[in-house]
Design a protein around this motif. Structure first.
Motif, PDB file in Angstrom:
ATOM      1  N   ARG B 379       0.718  -1.265   0.193  1.00 49.74           N
ATOM      2  CA  ARG B 379      -0.054   0.117  -0.136  1.00 49.74           C
ATOM      3  C   ARG B 379       0.866   1.229  -0.143  1.00 49.74           C
ATOM      4  NH1 ARG B 379      -3.106  -3.711  -0.523  1.00 49.74           N
ATOM      5  NH2 ARG B 379      -2.391  -3.435  -2.731  1.00 49.74           N
ATOM      6  N   ASP B 405      -5.029  -3.540   4.841  1.00 52.69           N
ATOM      7  CA  ASP B 405      -6.084  -3.288   3.956  1.00 52.69           C
ATOM      8  C   ASP B 405      -7.231  -3.060   4.911  1.00 52.69           C
ATOM      9  OD1 ASP B 405      -4.767  -2.876   1.623  1.00 52.69           O
ATOM     10  OD2 ASP B 405      -5.487  -4.846   0.998  1.00 52.69           O
ATOM     11  N   GLU B 409      -8.896   0.846   5.751  1.00 45.52           N
ATOM     12  CA  GLU B 409     -10.383   0.911   5.117  1.00 45.52           C
ATOM     13  C   GLU B 409     -11.193   1.326   6.583  1.00 45.52           C
ATOM     14  OE1 GLU B 409     -11.371   0.013   2.162  1.00 45.52           O
ATOM     15  OE2 GLU B 409     -13.126   1.300   2.655  1.00 45.52           O
ATOM     16  N   LYS B 414      -7.104   6.238   3.666  1.00 46.01           N
ATOM     17  CA  LYS B 414      -6.746   6.004   2.465  1.00 46.01           C
ATOM     18  C   LYS B 414      -6.163   7.529   1.908  1.00 46.01           C
ATOM     19  CE  LYS B 414      -8.443   2.602  -0.801  1.00 46.01           C
ATOM     20  NZ  LYS B 414      -9.583   1.981  -0.797  1.00 46.01           N
TER      21      LYS B 414
END
Lengths: 92, 480, 481
Positions: B379, B405, B409, B414
């Protein structure tokens, strides 16, 4: 005779009294006199023979084949506690 | 007087076999006392030893790794002495002809130089049991579970010249045997034990001084301390006109001293002779071939490959290959994350290492698997999160079993990738801070950081820093 | 029926003339009646025997029986027997109930044999007269004032007195062949490595070999079929196929070359020499050819043996330390005292002497002069045998210099005792098989003929012995007791 009986008896961990040492001395002297004949034999270039079968060691596979039998085995032991074999305290 | 220090090490490595060297009893550590001591280990009347094939193969692998001469014909002898943890009254060892002859190990010193240390020999033998002196009052308790565990005793030449060199050698050897998978290297449990032969001599003298053998040193740190203590002790003795006695000395970590074990030395006469229960061990060409085929990549080979394949620095490559587990972990993360190896190296050697260190965990016991760390680094690589946000995610990963992730989330971490949305926030910040805007445009460049901070605050840190920099600079410079 | 050979007993069992339980009881009764005079057993395992016999009878009735099923026998008390006292005739192991079976024991169990008990012996197999047992002397059934030989004196006396049709034994320097000769029975020491040593309490590991005592060579062949073979628990047991030892028994001796070592006859008691030559002539009459050979280094066997055997014994007996099993002295004041007194009390005089000699010859400064030199001379002796076996198929000679001697006669001088094994020691040093068979009597006491073969050539030795026993009846002579 260079056979130091008390020293050898200590190495072998066998208690021997003065009397026992005196009694065994002539017998050991006889045996050593017989053995001393060896020294005179010419063995130049002779390789020692440690086992009559000049074969090679066989190897076993690395497998655990034994199970816990310590209760059975320790029934034969003179002194046991807490699964341990006991001896007089060893001071290190 | 100037003294030169001479050190040679004898390292006992417990080989990682499932069963003992001469019996089918388990070698697992920590079982109920004597539950893993079978008739052979207990030296019952009538029992006989049969040699473990895997122990031989492990010795061969070590021999190949240190470029040693392998003796095609080696023998086992009986070393005789009475002690309660030695049930037969003799230890089966290799005396006249060890399986592994002369070899060498290259070690890297702190100054970056490489030193070649000679290996005199390495031989197979059996471990003794354990005497427990505190379990029962006035008695010593004997646990024979360890009796018969295979050992490879690795003897170095007296080539080491300081405690630091000794430790460097030990660490290299430790890495090697764990790499080879022949020893778990656990020093606390006694799988990797070291005796040090230490002597000193006036600089320039050819003959060695009388040496003392220090036993019972069970960590790298203690090896260094014990040797340094012993060097100082010998200097003091010699400089005050005394003589060094050849003896065994025991290191006591609690006082950081060594003390004489003269009692154990008294009248030792081991009466070695060939064990008639074991025939000559013959290492055939096919056994040698099998051993070379099973050789893993060695630490120094791996380090060289890390430099060439991953473009890592020599330093990074060395750190990452110090332990086989760490190197494997690193390569897993690179593979799964598809990220730049240097980025992975930084994370593994940085945040992950710090976390493991703080919690006293080995890489094998890491709660963050290579797969999870790869998920995080991927990421960063694809700009989903910034490096800074990644640290927050990493901390969260340490606290839970969640994937990166999932945490990104759930926490809305993000990065903003939509430039028009970011431009809108920038404009709002500029509007809200007219004074600072004027000052910046009047030449106060330092206020750039102020605007970055404000935008980051407004976006809860989700702005991509690089994108933010570019857009902000453009907006501030333009006058509309 | 107690005079029957194993082969005859097997026929009787197979024909249903007697059951194994009846046969077992017959021998147990003989032991109860006669063994008090001989002292050939340390332990009689009547209950165990009858249970085994019952199981054997079941197999006999269902047709699952093998050639040895239901045949009673005895084990030398040197073989570990699971759940049964295994003492090695030592105070050290007076309380030792072995927790496992020796391979020899499990193999003969598997063959369906019935163990009557454990036979007396010299302590730890060290002796040539069975006067070194913690359980007292064994008497020679031919004349109870005489020794039965040793160390397997109990097995020999028991078989000679027909207290068992067969017994196991061990031979480190003559301990099967010498007592077999002195008791007038047949005894085989197989090639080193032919029979597993697992569970056979070690005296001198490079010399020890388990074997068989029985009335006839044919019986020995039958038991060898069940006892020989590779054992993965013994690194020194050899992985060679086991032949059927009975198939060659009937072979003709035509063309067989037998060597008579001149060294074995120099200075030999003329009565003994005459008997041995008579036996050799009988084989010649059956088609064998005789030739004189020389084994020039065999005269060194005695000193070589009395370095190597004590050296190995001193290490093998170090495990008896009063910690895990066996005798432990009362109230040891410290560890050293525990070791020294347990071992001083647990071992008898001859065992201690040999431990002392063995410790001495291995100690610093003496290893090369004694132990290493002995191993070199051992090779010279082995070379003599290899050379001889280039010329001949087998070697023939006496087993002992004389017939049995009186109890106590040689107790004061160990070397005079050691000399009674002078013709048997070399075989152990070189690993060859050796067979002793009855060859006549001197002054009413039996003496033996020794046949020494090439490695793993037991079948040929048994063939020659069997042929000899077809034309002589020395092996059928039985002491009146």
């Amino acid at each position: 005779m260079s056979f130091d009986i008390p020293k050898v008896a200590y190495l072998a961990r066998i208690a021997m009294s003065e009397e026992e040492i005196a009694a065994v001395k002539p017998k050991l002297e006889n045996v050593m006199a017989m053995i001393d004949d060896l020294v005179k034999i010419d063995t130049t270039n002779v390789a020692p023979l440690a086992s009559p079968l000049e074969q090679y060691q066989t190897l076993r596979e690395d497998v655990v084949t034994e199970t816990d039998q310590h209760v059975t085995y320790q029934k034969l032991a003179p002194k046991v506690a807490a699964d341990l074999y006991l001896v007089p305290q060893v001071i290190e | 007087m100037q003294w030169e220090v001479i050190i040679g090490l004898e390292v006992h490595t417990q080989l990682l076999t499932k069963s003992k060297i001469f019996s089918g009893a388990s070698t697992a550590y920590g079982a109920t006392p004597n539950s893993q001591a079978c008739l052979v280990d207990l030296a019952f009347p009538g029992v006989l030893p049969v040699l473990n094939k895997t122990a031989v193969e492990m010795a061969l692998k070590f021999g190949l790794a240190v470029h040693a001469e392998i003796n095609p014909y080696s023998t086992f002898e009986r070393k005789q002495y009475f002690y309660p943890d030695l049930p037969k009254g003799y230890q089966i060892s290799q005396y006249q002809t060890p399986i592994v002859g002369k070899g060498y190990l290259d070690i890297e010193l702190d100054n970056g130089q490489t030193k070649r240390v000679g290996i005199t020999r390495a031989h197979l033998e059996e471990d003794a049991g354990k005497s427990l002196h505190d379990a029962i009052p006035h008695m010593s308790g004997i646990d024979l579970n360890r009796a018969g565990t295979p050992l490879l005793e690795i003897v170095s030449e007296p080539d080491l010249r300081s405690a630091e060199e000794a430790v460097a050698y030990l660490k290299t050897l430790h890495a090697l045997v764990t790499y080879l998978g022949i020893c778990d290297g656990n020093m606390q449990e006694g799988s990797f034990r070291c005796d040090a032969n230490v002597s000193i001599r006036p600089v320039g003298q050819k003959e060695f001084g009388t040496r003392a053998e220090i036993k019972n040193v069970n960590s790298f740190r203690y090896v260094e301390k014990a040797i340094n203590y012993e060097i100082e002790r010998q200097k003091e003795v010699l400089e005050s006109g005394g003589i060094i006695v050849q003896e065994t000395r025991l290191y006591d970590a609690s006082t950081n001293t060594t003390r004489s074990m003269r009692s154990k030395e008294a009248a030792n006469d081991y009466r070695y002779f060939p064990d008639p229960d074991l025939l000559t061990l013959y290492v055939s060409e096919s056994m040698m071939a099998a051993a070379s085929q099973s050789m893993p990549e060695l630490p120094w080979e791996k380090a060289a490959r890390f430099q060439s394949d991953y473009q890592l620095s020599a330093y990074d490559a060395k750190v990452l290959t110090a332990e086989r587990g760490l190197a494997d972990y690193f390569e897993t993360v690179v593979k799964l994350s598809q990220a730049a190896p240097k980025l992975v190296a930084n994370w593994v050697m940085g945040d992950l290492a710090a976390f493991l260190n703080k919690n006293n965990l080995s890489i094998e016991a890491s709660p963050i698997s290579g797969e999870r760390l790869a998920g995080l680094i991927a990421r960063i690589q694809d700009n989903t999160i910034s490096g800074k946000m990644a640290k927050t995610v990493f901390e969260a990963m340490c606290e839970s079993n969640d994937t990166a992730d999932h945490i990104i989330e759930a926490r809305g971490l993000k990065q903003m990738t939509d430039s028009s949305a970011l431009e809108k926030v920038i404009e709002e910040v500029m509007t809200a801070n007219p004074q600072q805007l004027n000052d910046y445009r009047a030449g106060k460049d330092k206020l750039f950081a102020f605007f970055v901070g404000q935008v980051m605050k407004a976006t809860k840190g989700q702005a991509n820093p690089q994108q933010l920099n570019e857009l902000l600079l453009a907006k501030l410079k333009s006058n509309n | 029926m107690f005079t029957y050979s194993i082969k005859e007993l097997a026929h009787a069992l197979a024909a249903g003339k007697i059951s194994s339980q009846e046969l077992t009881q017959l021998y147990l009764d003989r032991i109860a009646a006669l063994d008090p005079k001989l002292n050939s057993f340390i332990t009689v395992t009547a209950e165990h025997a009858l249970a085994q016999a019952k199981a054997a009878d079941k197999k006999l009735s269902t047709g699952e029986a093998g050639p040895l099923t239901g045949i009673p026998m005895a084990h030398k008390d040197i073989f570990c027997t699971n759940g049964i006292k295994t003492s090695c005739a030592s105070k050290m192991l007076d309380n030792f109930i072995a927790p496992y079976d020796a391979t020899v024991v499990s193999k003969l169990n598997d063959a369906g044999m019935v163990m009557l008990g454990k036979t007396n012996m010299d302590e730890f197999a060290m002796g040539s007269s069975n006067e070194n047992s913690f359980y007292g002397n064994v008497k020679n059934p031919w004349n109870i004032d005489y020794v039965p030989g040793g160390s397997s004196g109990g097995s020999a006396a028991a078989v000679a007195a027909r207290l068992a049709p067969m017994a196991t034994a061990t031979d480190t320097g003559g301990s099967i062949r010498q007592p077999a000769a002195l008791c007038g029975i047949s005894g085989l020491k197989p090639t080193y490595g032919r029979v597993s040593r697992w569970g056979m309490i070690a005296f001198a590991s490079s010399l020890d070999q388990g074997g068989i005592m029985a009335q006839t060579a044919e019986d020995i062949a039958l038991v060898m079929n069940a006892m020989a073979g590779h054992d993965e628990k013994d690194s020194t047991s050899i992985d060679l196929p086991v032949p059927d030892y009975t198939t060659k028994l009937q072979d003709s001796l035509k063309g067989l070359k037998i060597g008579l070592p001149k060294e074995y006859f120099e200075g030999l008691d003329p009565k003994m020499a005459e008997l041995i030559h008579t036996a050799a002539k009988a084989l010649e009459a059956q088609g064998a050819t005789l030739q004189e050979i020389s084994l020039p280094n065999v005269k060194h066997s005695l000193p070589v043996y009395y370095v190597i055997a004590p050296a190995e014994c001193s290490a093998n007996l170090a495990r008896y330390d009063g910690v895990r099993y066996g005798h432990r002295c009362d109230n040891p004041k410290d560890l050293l005292d525990l070791y020294q007194r347990s071992r001083a009390e647990g071992f008898g005089a001859e065992v201690k002497r040999r431990i002392l000699v063995g410790t001495y010859v291995l100690s610093a400064g003496y290893y090369d002069a004694y132990y290493l030199q002995a191993q070199k001379v051992r090779r010279l002796i082995a070379n003599d045998f290899h050379a001889a076996f280039e010329k001949v198929d087998m070697i023939l000679g006496p087993v002992t210099p004389n017939a049995a001697f009186k109890s106590g006669e040689k107790a004061q001088d160990p070397v005079s005792m050691y000399l009674s094994d002078i013709y048997t020691l070399a075989t152990n040093l070189v690993g060859s098989p050796g067979l002793s068979i009855p060859a006549g009597f001197i002054d009413g006491l039996p003496v033996g003929l020794q046949l020494i073969g090439k490695h793993f050539d037991e079948a040929r030795l048994l063939n020659v012995a069997h042929q000899y026993q077809q034309i002589t009846d020395w092996h059928k002579q039985m002491p009146s007791i």
